[in-house]
Each structure stands twice: as C-alpha cells, then as structure tokens.
Design an enzyme around this catalytic site. Structure first.
Site, PDB file in Angstrom:
ATOM      1  N   HIS A   1       0.821  -1.221   0.000  1.00  0.00           N
ATOM      2  CA  HIS A   1       0.000   0.000   0.000  1.00  0.00           C
ATOM      3  C   HIS A   1       0.850   1.266   0.000  1.00  0.00           C
ATOM      4  CE1 HIS A   1      -3.937  -1.898   0.328  1.00  0.00           C
ATOM      5  NE2 HIS A   1      -3.305  -2.835   1.020  1.00  0.00           N
TER       6      HIS A   1
ATOM      7  N   GLU B   1      -8.693   5.121  -5.975  1.00  0.00           N
ATOM      8  CA  GLU B   1      -7.770   5.549  -7.023  1.00  0.00           C
ATOM      9  C   GLU B   1      -8.501   6.288  -8.146  1.00  0.00           C
ATOM     10  OE1 GLU B   1      -9.140   1.474  -8.291  1.00  0.00           O
ATOM     11  OE2 GLU B   1      -8.692   2.419  -6.396  1.00  0.00           O
TER      12      GLU B   1
END
Length: 187
Positions: free
Chosen positions: A68, A98
């Site tokens: 991450h 995202e």
C-alpha cells in the site's frame, strides 16, 4: 493573539474538511459543491463544461504486489499529474480510492479529450521504484460534456463513469467520450 490563533485553527479545519489528506486535492465533498457551482454558471451563461473521471488500471494488483505504500505513491503522483495538467479554472479531486474527477469549465469534449490524453500519457511515462523493481501504471478515463451528456451533476458523472467503463472494457489505458444514444467513442 487568541483571535489570530482561532482564525488559523478555523482555516486549518476548513482545509482539512475539503482537502484529500494524501494528494492535497479537493475531496469528494468539496468537489460536489464545486461541481454544482460550475454547473450553475455553465447553465446561466450557456457554456460547455466537461467532466473527466480517471481511474488507475489494475490498482489492486499494485497494492497486492508492491504494498500500500507504493500504491499511495502512485495515487499521489496521479494527483500531481492532474494538478499540473489542469488549468487554473479547472477543479480536480480525489473522488475515492484511485479515482479522480476533473471539471473543466468552457471545455467541449474534444478539449477534454486533449487533457485526458495528456494525463494518461504522463502517467504511462512515469516509473515508480519499489524494492528494487520498477513499477509502471496506466489509467483509463471517461469524459462527459454538458449539456449533451446531461443537465445535472448526477447525469454528467454517470455519463463520464459509463465512458470510463467503456475504456476499461476496451483494454484500459485509453480515454472515451460519452455520446448519448451511441456507444462511447474511443480515442
């Protein structure tokens, strides 16, 4: 001194309430407010307004493979690319995960496509380094333009999101324009 300190604290709280902590861009809540303002102005003055929805391709794979922390670096960079590519009158937000949304005032679909292609090409050229490996990413983009794709924010966003999914279904790493009554056009 206390009043000045309170004013700074209020300004900081307002900024935190409207800004995405990772990218420094507008957050979803602030973008929704901005979108309504810009849409009202477009209606009032009979101007075009385009919405771009961009999403990092195979982002889960980046997080699962590299972690991450690397995913956050990719998100930050795509935010920075949007910030550099947009005009002063445009608004850009991290809309969630995202996904990024850009609203372009006085911009038709062709102008929005030029912006989408600049963003897409710059991300594709960017390389990230993780654990001795080079990581590259692409993004897909959907575009919708007022008034052709819709009269409300919800209609415009759904149209741009629909064009985004055409980009994803057609192989990713591309931008598509929503066109009412037809399949979206491929760039």
């Amino acid at each position: 001194a206390v009043s000045l300190s309170n004013a700074r604290m209020v300004r900081r709280l307002e900024e935190q309430a409207t800004t995405d902590g990772l990218t420094g861009l507008l957050n979803k809540r602030a973008m929704l407010d901005t979108a309504e303002e810009k849409l009202r102005a477009a209606r009032r003055f009979g101007r075009r307004l385009s919405v771009l929805v961009a999403d990092i391709d195979h982002f889960k794979r980046v997080n699962d493979t590299y972690g991450h922390d690397v995913g956050d670096v990719v998100i930050k960079e795509l935010g920075a690319i949007h910030q550099r590519a947009k005009r002063n009158t445009d608004a850009v937000a991290r809309f969630g995960g995202e996904e990024f949304v850009t609203i372009c005032e006085e911009t038709d679909a062709e102008g929005a496509m030029l912006l989408a292609e600049r963003i897409r090409a710059e991300l594709k050229r960017t390389t990230f380094h993780a654990g001795g490996e080079t990581v590259s990413c692409t993004c897909s983009v959907g575009i919708a333009t007022f008034p052709e794709a819709g009269e409300t924010w919800d209609d415009l966003f759904k149209a741009a999101d629909s064009a985004l999914y055409v980009s994803k279904r057609n192989g990713r790493d591309q931008a598509n324009i929503f066109e009412l009554g037809r399949s979206s056009l491929t760039a």
